[in-house]
Design a protein around this motif. Structure first.
Motif, PDB file in Angstrom:
ATOM      1  N   GLY A  91      20.864  25.767  25.441  1.00  0.00           N
ATOM      2  CA  GLY A  91      20.316  24.412  25.458  1.00  0.00           C
ATOM      3  C   GLY A  91      20.044  23.944  24.051  1.00  0.00           C
ATOM      4  N   ASP A  92      18.792  23.523  23.819  1.00  0.00           N
ATOM      5  CA  ASP A  92      18.494  23.019  22.478  1.00  0.00           C
ATOM      6  C   ASP A  92      17.854  24.086  21.596  1.00  0.00           C
ATOM      7  OD1 ASP A  92      16.059  23.232  23.633  1.00  0.00           O
ATOM      8  OD2 ASP A  92      15.487  21.132  23.401  1.00  0.00           O
ATOM      9  N   GLU A  93      18.050  25.353  21.945  1.00  0.00           N
ATOM     10  CA  GLU A  93      17.416  26.428  21.181  1.00  0.00           C
ATOM     11  C   GLU A  93      18.461  27.414  20.671  1.00  0.00           C
ATOM     12  OE1 GLU A  93      13.644  28.189  22.672  1.00  0.00           O
ATOM     13  OE2 GLU A  93      14.803  30.044  22.708  1.00  0.00           O
ATOM     14  N   VAL A  94      18.332  27.845  19.433  1.00  0.00           N
ATOM     15  CA  VAL A  94      19.160  28.947  18.960  1.00  0.00           C
ATOM     16  C   VAL A  94      18.244  30.129  18.684  1.00  0.00           C
ATOM     17  CG1 VAL A  94      21.048  27.644  17.895  1.00  0.00           C
ATOM     18  CG2 VAL A  94      19.029  28.216  16.552  1.00  0.00           C
ATOM     19  N   THR A  95      18.792  31.331  18.821  1.00  0.00           N
ATOM     20  CA  THR A  95      18.014  32.534  18.552  1.00  0.00           C
ATOM     21  C   THR A  95      18.648  33.297  17.405  1.00  0.00           C
ATOM     22  OG1 THR A  95      17.449  32.658  20.881  1.00  0.00           O
ATOM     23  CG2 THR A  95      17.087  34.648  19.577  1.00  0.00           C
ATOM     24  N   VAL A  96      17.815  33.694  16.447  1.00  0.00           N
ATOM     25  CA  VAL A  96      18.313  34.559  15.380  1.00  0.00           C
ATOM     26  C   VAL A  96      17.555  35.877  15.446  1.00  0.00           C
ATOM     27  CG1 VAL A  96      19.013  32.669  13.858  1.00  0.00           C
ATOM     28  CG2 VAL A  96      16.740  33.642  13.629  1.00  0.00           C
ATOM     29  N   HIS A  97      18.208  36.938  15.033  1.00  0.00           N
ATOM     30  CA  HIS A  97      17.604  38.268  15.088  1.00  0.00           C
ATOM     31  C   HIS A  97      17.370  38.846  13.710  1.00  0.00           C
ATOM     32  CE1 HIS A  97      18.681  39.566  19.467  1.00  0.00           C
ATOM     33  NE2 HIS A  97      17.820  38.585  19.399  1.00  0.00           N
ATOM     34  N   LEU A  98      16.307  39.638  13.621  1.00  0.00           N
ATOM     35  CA  LEU A  98      16.038  40.419  12.413  1.00  0.00           C
ATOM     36  C   LEU A  98      15.747  41.850  12.862  1.00  0.00           C
ATOM     37  CD1 LEU A  98      13.977  37.732  10.624  1.00  0.00           C
ATOM     38  CD2 LEU A  98      15.766  39.029   9.492  1.00  0.00           C
ATOM     39  N   PRO A  99      16.046  42.831  12.009  1.00  0.00           N
ATOM     40  CA  PRO A  99      15.968  44.220  12.468  1.00  0.00           C
ATOM     41  C   PRO A  99      14.549  44.780  12.654  1.00  0.00           C
ATOM     42  CG  PRO A  99      16.765  44.099  10.203  1.00  0.00           C
ATOM     43  CD  PRO A  99      16.707  42.710  10.718  1.00  0.00           C
ATOM     44  N   TRP A 119      18.666  23.842  10.825  1.00  0.00           N
ATOM     45  CA  TRP A 119      19.446  23.768  12.060  1.00  0.00           C
ATOM     46  C   TRP A 119      19.552  22.339  12.548  1.00  0.00           C
ATOM     47  CZ3 TRP A 119      23.125  26.106  14.487  1.00  0.00           C
ATOM     48  CH2 TRP A 119      23.306  27.482  14.323  1.00  0.00           C
ATOM     49  N   GLN A 120      18.445  21.632  12.463  1.00  0.00           N
ATOM     50  CA  GLN A 120      18.480  20.250  12.937  1.00  0.00           C
ATOM     51  C   GLN A 120      19.392  19.394  12.092  1.00  0.00           C
ATOM     52  OE1 GLN A 120      14.637  18.556  13.693  1.00  0.00           O
ATOM     53  NE2 GLN A 120      14.035  20.352  14.854  1.00  0.00           N
ATOM     54  N   ALA A 121      19.422  19.704  10.783  1.00  0.00           N
ATOM     55  CA  ALA A 121      20.293  18.930   9.903  1.00  0.00           C
ATOM     56  C   ALA A 121      21.755  19.210  10.228  1.00  0.00           C
ATOM     57  CB  ALA A 121      19.993  19.275   8.450  1.00  0.00           C
ATOM     58  N   GLU A 122      22.037  20.452  10.602  1.00  0.00           N
ATOM     59  CA  GLU A 122      23.416  20.833  10.898  1.00  0.00           C
ATOM     60  C   GLU A 122      23.844  20.365  12.278  1.00  0.00           C
ATOM     61  OE1 GLU A 122      26.161  22.338   9.934  1.00  0.00           O
ATOM     62  OE2 GLU A 122      25.547  22.597   7.861  1.00  0.00           O
ATOM     63  N   ASN A 123      22.912  20.456  13.218  1.00  0.00           N
ATOM     64  CA  ASN A 123      23.274  20.226  14.605  1.00  0.00           C
ATOM     65  C   ASN A 123      22.133  19.499  15.309  1.00  0.00           C
ATOM     66  OD1 ASN A 123      23.762  20.481  17.349  1.00  0.00           O
ATOM     67  ND2 ASN A 123      24.795  22.439  17.101  1.00  0.00           N
ATOM     68  N   GLY A 124      22.351  18.218  15.527  1.00  0.00           N
ATOM     69  CA  GLY A 124      21.294  17.367  16.070  1.00  0.00           C
ATOM     70  C   GLY A 124      20.801  17.800  17.438  1.00  0.00           C
ATOM     71  N   SER A 125      21.583  18.618  18.152  1.00  0.00           N
ATOM     72  CA  SER A 125      21.137  18.986  19.498  1.00  0.00           C
ATOM     73  C   SER A 125      20.205  20.197  19.478  1.00  0.00           C
ATOM     74  CB  SER A 125      22.347  19.242  20.406  1.00  0.00           C
ATOM     75  OG  SER A 125      23.153  20.243  19.849  1.00  0.00           O
ATOM     76  N   ILE A 126      20.075  20.855  18.338  1.00  0.00           N
ATOM     77  CA  ILE A 126      19.172  22.004  18.258  1.00  0.00           C
ATOM     78  C   ILE A 126      17.766  21.522  17.911  1.00  0.00           C
ATOM     79  CG2 ILE A 126      18.655  24.187  17.066  1.00  0.00           C
ATOM     80  CD1 ILE A 126      21.190  24.304  18.779  1.00  0.00           C
ATOM     81  N   ARG A 127      16.820  21.897  18.750  1.00  0.00           N
ATOM     82  CA  ARG A 127      15.437  21.449  18.523  1.00  0.00           C
ATOM     83  C   ARG A 127      14.530  22.594  18.112  1.00  0.00           C
ATOM     84  NH1 ARG A 127      14.237  16.221  17.743  1.00  0.00           N
ATOM     85  NH2 ARG A 127      16.357  15.527  17.830  1.00  0.00           N
ATOM     86  N   HIS A 128      14.956  23.827  18.392  1.00  0.00           N
ATOM     87  CA  HIS A 128      14.056  24.944  18.110  1.00  0.00           C
ATOM     88  C   HIS A 128      14.844  26.196  17.727  1.00  0.00           C
ATOM     89  CE1 HIS A 128      10.594  27.514  18.264  1.00  0.00           C
ATOM     90  NE2 HIS A 128      11.225  28.319  19.095  1.00  0.00           N
ATOM     91  N   VAL A 129      14.300  26.931  16.761  1.00  0.00           N
ATOM     92  CA  VAL A 129      14.928  28.193  16.370  1.00  0.00           C
ATOM     93  C   VAL A 129      13.976  29.324  16.738  1.00  0.00           C
ATOM     94  CG1 VAL A 129      15.892  29.552  14.485  1.00  0.00           C
ATOM     95  CG2 VAL A 129      16.102  27.062  14.447  1.00  0.00           C
TER      96      VAL A 129
END
Ligand code: ADP
Ligand code: MG
Length: 513
Positions: A91-99, A119-129
């Motif tokens: 949806g409007d969320e991307v997930t990033v991982h750290l070890p 993320w928002q600057a790159e992709n207007g549909s992403i609202r949360h990381v």
């Protein structure tokens, strides 16, 4: 060297006039520029940021990483962010991982807002990381899956809404970072003028002589910090609420391109023109993009005509920015142009003291002095080094000592040891031949002055990564062909004259050590 570029008549209030006068009477030079040269730079490839199909998301992530790296600096990037992997999007969320949890918490606390904004600057549909603990191997499968099931691309927010006056602050702009406040900005000689201008505009936007406000300076010297501070101040005012839109020139461009694609440029323009204060960061990235430049120019004119405030930052002064149209250049220089200079030792110490005291970890004065001496490039790198020291101390429960500092920052210090600036070269060479430093950039052609100047240009080419035009500019705005000629002349002379060659070699060794 202090340089102020005046292009139009400026109206200065008293407190600024004081600073301004001081700069003019000190070593500062006031450059009055008339005609400008037209230069062009090649167009960069632009991808559609709003199409979130699988390869696009990966490409966006790659660009975000690139942007992070250049924004936070190599040291911080390697310390905290390099191990981050993209786990997926939903949806409007991307997930990033750290070890590790430690890294996750640190990145959440220090870079969470920035990641969101990027993320928002790159992709207007992403609202949360979402930042989680995980490793690249674990998430390989989900990544493939989620990339394949990416949500359909959404147009920029402005267009989705039916109302004619969208909330520009939330829809167009990037959120402001609360850490970049005026209170957290340490003022010293190199930045006091820019700071005073920023404060003044935050208190009285759109006043005569300050519109537009053009802030410029090298990376990591506080331009973005000052812009956020102004935005924060303006939106916190008790008086009538002011709508502030802050965004990078890149984001402006992405939005504009997306608006063209979805045939909604009218909404885009209306959205922008409905704000009271428009701030565009890193304007140099708009260079060469004819369409977007044109749009920016019109927006700019419309806003100024309507009595709205514009704030712009760039890495160079309006007259030194290549690849922008003359009429835009002229308008950009018509308000107040203020530069942020390279930091001095005193400012670096003050900044380190302020930052260290806020962390709650005791850092001895000796260590701060050591850092201020060694890391002279910019505030971002200085901050990066201090953060790393403090994280190390927290992680291992050790106190910060000079020995520990040398050990923990071993790689950074090594990299900085080798860095020589053109100014240092000029100073050393001038001392060596007993000439005045100002003659490095003067028009005098007498042999006693011209020869050392050529040696300094030669050493600048050998010891720094600066280009010929950049070197030429540091020597009284000389042409790159003059620098090229100097390099050849000195090399030829060194072959013929061993005494001269020894002098040059000695200087080189002194500068390198
Ligand atoms: P720029 O936009 O000019 O590249 P930034 O505004 O991003 O630089 O500054 C880089 C980092 O250094 C930021 O974390 C910022 O808070 C910090 N910084 C820069 N100048 C100062 C200052 N005078 N006082 C405190 N922090 C500063
Ligand atoms: Mg910046």
């Amino acid at each position: 060297m202090v340089s102020l570029v005046l292009q139009c008549e400026q109206v200065l209030p008293l407190e600024l006039k004081r600073l301004y006068d001081r700069r003019m009477t000190g070593q500062g030079a006031v450059t009055l520029r008339g005609g400008m040269q037209e230069q062009t730079s090649p167009l960069n490839d632009q991808h559609d940021p709003f199409d979130a199909s699988a390869p696009q998301l990966a490409a966006q992530w790659a660009r975000i990483r690139g942007r992070l790296q250049s924004d936070v600096g190599e040291i911080e990037y390697r310390t905290w962010l390099k191990q981050m992997t993209l786990a997926g999007a939903d949806g409007d969320e991307v997930t990033v991982h750290l070890p590790t949890r430690f890294l996750r918490d640190w990145v959440r606390g220090h870079y969470g807002d920035k990641l969101n904004a990027l993320w928002q600057a790159e992709n207007g549909s992403i609202r949360h990381v979402e930042i989680r603990v995980g490793t690249a191997a674990e998430i390989a499968a989900p990544l493939g899956q989620s990339l394949a099931q990416d949500p359909p691309s959404k147009p920029a927010r402005v267009e989705e809404r039916g109302d004619s006056r969208p909330d520009a602050r939330t829809d167009i702009a990037v959120p402001l970072d609360a850490r970049f406040s005026f209170d957290n900005f340490v003022v010293g000689k190199p930045n006091e003028f820019a700071y005073a201008c920023a404060r003044r505009v935050a208190e009285h936007p759109s006043s005569q002589g300050f519109n537009p406000l053009f802030l410029y300076g090298g990376v990591g010297l506080g331009k973005t910090h000052l812009m956020h501070a102004m935005g924060l101040e303006l939106t916190r005012r008790d008086t009538a609420p002011i709508s502030v839109a802050y965004m990078s020139a890149e984001k402006f461009m992405y939005r504009f391109i997306a608006a063209i694609r979805s045939q909604s440029t009218m909404e885009f323009k209306e959205g922008l023109r409905s704000v009271d204060v428009l701030m565009i960061d890193d304007l140099q990235f708009l260079i060469g993009k004819d369409n977007t430049q044109e749009e920016f120019f019109h927006t700019f004119n419309a806003l100024v005509d309507a009595g709205k405030q514009i704030v712009v930052s760039a890495d160079k002064s309006p007259s030194d920015l290549s690849g922008i149209e003359d009429r835009l250049r002229t308008r950009l220089g018509c308000g107040m142009v203020a530069d942020l200079h390279a930091t001095t030792y005193e400012l670096r110490i003050s900044i380190l003291e302020a930052k260290a005291s806020r962390t709650g970890v005791g850092v001895p004065a000796k260590v701060l002095e050591f850092l201020a001496h060694k890391i002279t490039s910019n505030v971002r790198e200085l901050e990066g080094a201090l953060n790393r020291l403090i994280a190390h101390a927290n992680l291992f429960g050790r106190s910060v000592t000079l020995e520990a500092t040398q050990e923990v920052l071993h790689d950074i210090l090594k990299a900085h040891d080798r860095r020589v600036t053109i100014e240092e070269i000029q100073k050393r060479v001038a001392e060596h031949w007993n000439m005045r430093l100002t003659d490095m950039s003067s028009a005098r052609r007498a042999r006693a002055v011209a020869r050392p100047r050529q040696v300094a240009m030669y050493l600048a080419k050998q010891l720094t990564s600066r280009s010929l035009p950049e070197i030429g500019r540091k020597f009284g705005n000389r042409d790159h062909t003059t620098v090229m000629h100097a390099v050849k002349t000195v090399a030829a002379l060194m072959e013929r004259d061993t005494g001269f060659a020894e002098d040059v070699e000695l200087l080189r060794r002194m500068l390198e050590s």
